[in-house]
Design an enzyme around this catalytic site. Sequence first.
Site, short mmCIF file in Angstrom:
data_model
loop_
_atom_site.label_atom_id
_atom_site.label_comp_id
_atom_site.label_asym_id
_atom_site.label_seq_id
_atom_site.Cartn_x
_atom_site.Cartn_y
_atom_site.Cartn_z
N GLU A 99 3.14 -9.51 -3.60
CA GLU A 99 3.11 -8.35 -4.50
C GLU A 99 4.16 -8.50 -5.59
O GLU A 99 5.26 -8.99 -5.34
CB GLU A 99 3.42 -7.08 -3.67
N TYR B 165 1.39 -3.27 -11.80
CA TYR B 165 1.49 -3.59 -10.38
C TYR B 165 0.36 -4.54 -10.04
O TYR B 165 -0.80 -4.29 -10.41
CB TYR B 165 1.36 -2.29 -9.57
#
Lengths: 370, 370, 294, 294
Positions: free
Chosen positions: B180, B99
């Site tokens: 993101e 992530y």
Amino acid sequence: MKLFEFEAKTIMGSIGIPVPKGQIIKVAEEVFNLKLQYPVVIKCQVQSGGRGKAGGVKFADNLDETYEIAKKLLGLEINGIKTSSLLIEPKTDIEKELYVAITLDRGRKSHILLGSSEGGVEIESSDSVKIIPVQTEYKPYLGRKLAKSMGLSESKLNMVSEIINKLYSLYENYDLDLAEINPLVFTKDGKILALDGKMTVNDDAIDRQPFFQGWEINHLTDVSERELKAKIAGLNLVELKGKIGIICNGAGLTMATMDLVKKYGGEPANFLDVGGGADEGRVKRALKLVADNPNVKIILVNILGGITACDEVAKALKTFAVENVDKKVVVRLLGNNQEKAAEIMKGTGIKSIDNLDMAVKEAVALGGKV
Amino acid sequence: MKLFEFEAKTIMGSIGIPVPKGQIIKVAEEVFNLKLQYPVVIKCQVQSGGRGKAGGVKFADNLDETYEIAKKLLGLEINGIKTSSLLIEPKTDIEKELYVAITLDRGRKSHILLGSSEGGVEIESSDSVKIIPVQTEYKPYLGRKLAKSMGLSESKLNMVSEIINKLYSLYENYDLDLAEINPLVFTKDGKILALDGKMTVNDDAIDRQPFFQGWEINHLTDVSERELKAKIAGLNLVELKGKIGIICNGAGLTMATMDLVKKYGGEPANFLDVGGGADEGRVKRALKLVADNPNVKIILVNILGGITACDEVAKALKTFAVENVDKKVVVRLLGNNQEKAAEIMKGTGIKSIDNLDMAVKEAVALGGKV
Amino acid sequence: MSVLINKETKILVQGITGNMGKTHTGLMLKYGTKIVAGVTPGKGGQEVHGVKVYDTVQEAKEKTGATVSCIFVPGFYALDAAYEAFDAGMELVVIITEGIPPHDEVKIIRRANELKTNVIGPNCPGIITPGECLIGIHPGIIYKPGKVGMISRSGTLTYEVALTLSNAGIGQSTCIGIGGDPVIGLGFKECLRLFNDDPKTEAIVLMGEIGGTAEEEAAELIKKEIKKPVIAYIAGRTAPPGKRMGHAGAIISGGKGTADSKVKAFKDANVEVADIPSQVVALVQDAIKQPIKV
Amino acid sequence: MSVLINKETKILVQGITGNMGKTHTGLMLKYGTKIVAGVTPGKGGQEVHGVKVYDTVQEAKEKTGATVSCIFVPGFYALDAAYEAFDAGMELVVIITEGIPPHDEVKIIRRANELKTNVIGPNCPGIITPGECLIGIHPGIIYKPGKVGMISRSGTLTYEVALTLSNAGIGQSTCIGIGGDPVIGLGFKECLRLFNDDPKTEAIVLMGEIGGTAEEEAAELIKKEIKKPVIAYIAGRTAPPGKRMGHAGAIISGGKGTADSKVKAFKDANVEVADIPSQVVALVQDAIKQPIKV
């Protein structure tokens, strides 16, 4: 890399700095295709200063005049550089000339904006030039501060500061050493126009500027053929008028060696720095470039370094001595593997003199005297 | 403005962040034109979180399966939002999920890089997330610091930090609130791939981002029709479940008024801030938007301001009262020209209650009680 | 004592796995310098001459306690490397790299000033305290421990003068190659002050060259503040105007930055100026005999 | 005495010729604020409500001695205006402008911190010392001179509470609207310290709202450092999560920034929290009666 006026103006025009609409010609007959209104101004495209004084800028009222002038100007030599293209533009009715520029200030360690409400030649050294340092990120208020300091107000202040904003974006994005508009003019009909422009792209940054890839060789007009070759080979060569060719490692030591030659009665023929850690091939290329200069009577090689391998230098010297028996060489060679080097040079007639002053005196004595 | 997954991935792909090659369909029959290898993943394109849990991501091994799934997913409601398009991509053989994200940290007053070597849902609040603040200009070493803190090494460290460099350039150049990639994966054949991406363009900056001009309305999928209308009219409307419509000036005062409504036994039907210095037209539009909500039984107007002209507000109220005799309104109106306002409202039956608590109690009493 | 570094100084090398980095790490180690870590992203865990490589400066510092970084990365990567060193809290950053774009150099030096981090270079041979610590590419063998502080814009010219001094039995306290670029970290002025305050240094040799006005400013400072004898040498008396003489900073432009102007400035400040490098020895010998100004 | 500004403070207005700038310059002058200059590029020489307009902040400062700037320029121009104010050496910069992109706000606040310049805002009503000086858009008529310091993230909510205080005969020392954006200059903590050190202030009213953790941090600080009674109020107890409530900063995201969390933090710090705005009056009255903590 210095850009030509027409290139600088094209780039300025591309981001909205108003420039005159002009045409470039390389052959006088191209004037018959001109699509401009008369009167026009015809300007030699050379990177040298003093173009106006040298007669490189002329005005013409009609096609015949333009043709005559174009024939004369193409090929005109300005400070030793031949004119190979002309920029022709409509003549501008000037109300007021200004000067604006952006460059690096070494002392301040920052970029600076320069401006004057007097344009024209040699303005750079005039007292009227105002300076605004760019202490951090550039912001438009700095352009306004400069315009204000130039004595501008009302809409002229905003017009000029807007030009400075745009010029700064070029300066920053293209890694320029210098971005200059001189003169920046207000025309009689109230417009603003960049009448002449200079841009220098930084040599150490040019490889990260894709826009200018491949431009360099075309722009080295103020160097000799050998200087150009050296540049391509990654060597720093600057030619001078003397008879003693110089090859050194390190810029400071090279300059000091030149100074010593002069001190002991000779004249240096060049500055050539082979840089740190030069190998045989590099030294060979350096020797050839210096020897190719017909003024050179003797070559003084001064290599002092911890990392430069003296045996590599010696190999290059040996080969050179064999191939160029007529060229005299004086060598001072100290550093890594210097014993091996002495071994290699045995029997070549080349002798290394450890003391720098002695080596220089020897070179001057062996035919380098003025 | 939140971008859809496929838009975020297209933008990421455009600067060299590897993304799966996918196709977007809006009609199930478009699957017959798929040019992808099976198995594929089929993903509902909604801006809401929890898509996976809601059954919005499915796998298919062949065309028939894909068609059946596409028919089911198109129109699927996820957290109240209907799916109108699907992204179909080849299924990836994942070795490891990561992530990475970039956003603004209010407390630090700086941008931050976030990363974890565990990808997947709800990672944002996991302890495994590492944070690197960007204290000044972004430089690539920050990406390396993040990758290092995520426990990466060797070529994986360089691959991930390179992705972060690129993601940061998007974050900066597009004025993003959030960029993101989750998950960022290493595939079994050693490649890196952004499997899912989120990008939120800052609402206050969008007008200087030409790339996104005209995108806004299509991206307001998680708002009611009236909220959308308010947005277009430049009013801040957030609808809730209660019966008391609220119109105030200033965000804090609007929230405080909502809180008061609740405190005195009512339920707010909305948040609506008309902003500072609202004029008659603006207040009229606000009244209409609030009144159009069928849940609203009474409208509480609370305007307190130095600069908001009370007479302008009063004019809007008067017109509204005449045109909507069935709608009850309670008004608290203090500030500039409040006497003029009282004059205007005379005879309309609308009374202004100066004390805020009294005004709220009155609104709750007049039909707003839960 | 010595200036900026000593035998306890712990150093890390950024770009240690490159050619330059590898070669000079070997030479520095041989000289006795405490190279405690190297940094090359993605090569963490490897070793160069027995020195452990880390992925980031931060990690290298945490694991080894290094306080000085020596940067060998290529020109376009130096800005990033320098910022990384600053951010990790290095006290001194020595940038050997040549050919850094000046727009990057301005940022490097500005950031260093903001954080009050000392920078030597870019485009410099580094710094050496003979017999104790060598950071950079100075040929250590030339230097001898002693009492003369040296500051120079040029690498090999420093070696030249150091060699004549050492041969004459005159050792050096610390020698700083401040670099040949237009924008540099510590300059003549800052280094003069360091040597002025260093009890071990008895005389200072300053080697300048054409371009800029750093020498003129140094002369001003010497007149006002410096108590110890200073001997200057300026290279480039025969350099033509408008041509870059190797170093990006070595250029006479617009009539500014000539050797004459610099020599004059030093003479006005009562600083002895050597005409040729070898003359420095005699001038230093004379100077050391004089009592220190108070 | 008062906080940050007083009746001697000289103020210039950036963006004075715009609608907002013009209107509020008039209102500030009427209140008695010393607006000594305006700035609008290209409009130097004009006048607005008798205040002379200059082209640059630098010039305005030099001609008038202004030390505070109040910025009314549109959102995309605020970064430039703020940098100009900082560069000209303003001691305090009050940014009224709403809708500044957060990427610009980060730069503004970073630069202000570098130069140690105080910033109030952006997206705020400004600061008022009742009876002395009003900078920004506070409705001056609502305020009364007195002993209560106010700090608030919201404009009209501040007016609401100030009005009830004034109506109850409780005046204010200084009221600071710190702004409703995620990134702001002076925050609760800095302002609490200012009021703590201000002899004129006897109690502090802090008005927070949902979003961020500034209130929680303020509560921590109060526990540790603040000697004077603090009364808090938090707006947004009924705000739904994930929705921006007007202010860019007023949003509950990822379960963080709820009113409950803030109320709890204050209660843990023994700070009285008003349930409704009008309750502030009684809590202030009680607090002022208490002796100050030592």
